[in-house]
Design an enzyme around this catalytic site. Structure first.
Site, PDB file in Angstrom:
ATOM      1  N   GLU A  59       1.194 -42.375   4.101  1.00  0.00           N
ATOM      2  CA  GLU A  59       1.897 -43.616   4.467  1.00  0.00           C
ATOM      3  C   GLU A  59       1.965 -43.751   5.998  1.00  0.00           C
ATOM      4  O   GLU A  59       2.632 -42.964   6.680  1.00  0.00           O
ATOM      5  CB  GLU A  59       3.310 -43.689   3.874  1.00  0.00           C
ATOM      6  CG  GLU A  59       3.328 -44.007   2.393  1.00  0.00           C
ATOM      7  CD  GLU A  59       2.744 -45.383   2.067  1.00  0.00           C
ATOM      8  OE1 GLU A  59       2.911 -46.323   2.844  1.00  0.00           O
ATOM      9  OE2 GLU A  59       2.089 -45.501   1.027  1.00  0.00           O
ATOM     10  N   SER A  60       1.324 -44.803   6.495  1.00  0.00           N
ATOM     11  CA  SER A  60       1.202 -44.980   7.952  1.00  0.00           C
ATOM     12  C   SER A  60       2.556 -45.048   8.673  1.00  0.00           C
ATOM     13  O   SER A  60       2.714 -44.467   9.752  1.00  0.00           O
ATOM     14  CB  SER A  60       0.385 -46.231   8.257  1.00  0.00           C
ATOM     15  OG  SER A  60       0.994 -47.387   7.728  1.00  0.00           O
ATOM     16  N   VAL A  86      -5.749 -44.123   2.594  1.00  0.00           N
ATOM     17  CA  VAL A  86      -5.672 -43.630   3.965  1.00  0.00           C
ATOM     18  C   VAL A  86      -4.704 -44.535   4.725  1.00  0.00           C
ATOM     19  O   VAL A  86      -4.528 -45.682   4.333  1.00  0.00           O
ATOM     20  CB  VAL A  86      -7.068 -43.645   4.654  1.00  0.00           C
ATOM     21  CG1 VAL A  86      -7.973 -42.611   4.051  1.00  0.00           C
ATOM     22  CG2 VAL A  86      -7.708 -45.018   4.621  1.00  0.00           C
ATOM     23  N   CYS A 112      -9.686 -49.781   8.406  1.00  0.00           N
ATOM     24  CA  CYS A 112      -8.345 -49.837   7.800  1.00  0.00           C
ATOM     25  C   CYS A 112      -7.257 -50.165   8.830  1.00  0.00           C
ATOM     26  O   CYS A 112      -7.088 -49.447   9.811  1.00  0.00           O
ATOM     27  CB  CYS A 112      -8.022 -48.503   7.127  1.00  0.00           C
ATOM     28  SG  CYS A 112      -6.344 -48.473   6.464  1.00  0.00           S
TER      29      CYS A 112
HETATM   30  N1  LIG Z   1       1.140 -48.393   2.503  1.00  0.00           N
HETATM   31  C1  LIG Z   1      -0.057 -47.682   2.908  1.00  0.00           C
HETATM   32  C2  LIG Z   1      -1.254 -48.588   2.712  1.00  0.00           C
HETATM   33  C3  LIG Z   1      -2.584 -47.868   2.992  1.00  0.00           C
HETATM   34  C4  LIG Z   1      -3.789 -48.611   2.415  1.00  0.00           C
HETATM   35  O1  LIG Z   1      -3.656 -49.612   1.667  1.00  0.00           O
HETATM   36  N2  LIG Z   1      -4.993 -48.100   2.734  1.00  0.00           N
HETATM   37  C5  LIG Z   1      -6.198 -48.652   2.131  1.00  0.00           C
HETATM   38  C6  LIG Z   1      -7.317 -48.795   3.158  1.00  0.00           C
HETATM   39  S1  LIG Z   1      -6.892 -49.909   4.416  1.00  0.00           S
HETATM   40  C7  LIG Z   1      -6.740 -47.675   1.107  1.00  0.00           C
HETATM   41  O2  LIG Z   1      -6.852 -46.496   1.381  1.00  0.00           O
HETATM   42  N3  LIG Z   1      -7.083 -48.172  -0.093  1.00  0.00           N
HETATM   43  C8  LIG Z   1      -7.707 -47.382  -1.104  1.00  0.00           C
HETATM   44  C9  LIG Z   1      -7.255 -47.760  -2.474  1.00  0.00           C
HETATM   45  O3  LIG Z   1      -6.405 -48.662  -2.611  1.00  0.00           O
HETATM   46  O4  LIG Z   1      -7.753 -47.151  -3.412  1.00  0.00           O
HETATM   47  C10 LIG Z   1       0.093 -47.228   4.371  1.00  0.00           C
HETATM   48  O5  LIG Z   1       0.802 -47.905   5.126  1.00  0.00           O
HETATM   49  O6  LIG Z   1      -0.452 -46.158   4.732  1.00  0.00           O
END
Ligand SMILES: N[C@@H](CCC(=O)N[C@@H](CS)C(=O)NCC(=O)O)C(=O)O
Length: 216
Positions: free
Chosen positions: A64-65, A52, A12
């Site tokens: 949120e990162s 995550v 990720c």
């Molecule tokens: N805006 C979020 C995006 C996080 C994100 O898209 N994580 C993905 C993995 S890279 C995830 O967990 N996806 C699972 C899903 O969409 O169900 C951040 O910045 O933390």
């Protein structure tokens, strides 16, 4: 200091941002890997978005990162963010700008639909062009000081490097500022340490599983 545990997924890009900052600041933390696309029950219970990274701070979830990194930057000095409010706000805007690049990249390499991939690739290149225009400082986005923008953009460069190594596809062609910046980023220890062992194989495995147009 709070007890920290990062809930992670090995490939990720958003998790990678938090790992870079944790390593950059030398903060102690635990890490647990999950697959957010097949999440365990306990994760569903603590993550409002199902995504995550989640950072457990004394067992309390933060998601949120960008928000996680802002929190870490405030609690563990010295701050990576610039002090000047306008410069800091501008940096936040460019952090925001880099987020969709990760989404486009993911869609572009995972889809089985070559035509859709070409369209996403065009959009992605447009987004890169916007970043290349402003990445005129050296060695870092803000000049001498490594910043949150460098951290936010780093996962994009990691993935572009993967694409170049594995598929001989160089999407930084013609973007001299981004090429220079990418080199600097990949010489930074915290960035090198944020890339999990077997990253390329994990990416390729995921691409195969999703019938990516790039793999047989
Ligand atoms: N805006 C979020 C995006 C996080 C994100 O898209 N994580 C993905 C993995 S890279 C995830 O967990 N996806 C699972 C899903 O969409 O169900 C951040 O910045 O933390």
């Amino acid at each position: 200091m709070p007890k920290l545990k990062l809930i992670s997924f090995k490939i990720c890009p958003f998790v990678q941002r938090s790992v870079i900052l944790l390593k950059e600041k030398g903060i102690d933390y635990d890490i647990e890997f999950i697959d957010p696309y097949d999440p365990p029950e306990w994760f569903k219970a603590i993550s409002p978005t199902g995504k995550v990274p989640v950072l457990l701070v004394d067992d309390q979830p933060l998601f949120e990162s960008a928000v996680i990194n802002e929190y870490l930057d405030e609690v563990f000095p010295p701050a990576v963010h610039p002090v000047d409010p306008f410069k800091k706000a501008q940096n936040r805007a460019w952090m925001e700008y880099t987020s969709p690049l990760n989404m486009s990249f993911f869609q572009m390499i995972m889809t089985g639909d070559k035509e859709a991939a070409e369209k996403t690739k065009e959009d992605f290149i447009q987004q890169l062009a916007g970043l290349d225009k402003v990445a005129t400082n050296a060695p870092w986005f803000n000049g001498n000081d490594f910043s949150m923008v460098d951290i936010s953009a780093a996962p994009v460069f990691t993935r572009l490097d993967f694409l170049k190594q594995q598929f001989d596809m160089d999407l930084l062609e013609g973007f001299s500022n981004l090429q220079r910046w990418s080199k600097e980023i990949h010489n930074r220890q915290s960035v090198l340490d944020s890339i999990v062992e077997g990253f390329d194989e994990l990416m390729l495995g995921r691409m195969k599983a999703s019938d990516s147009w790039l793999v047989d």
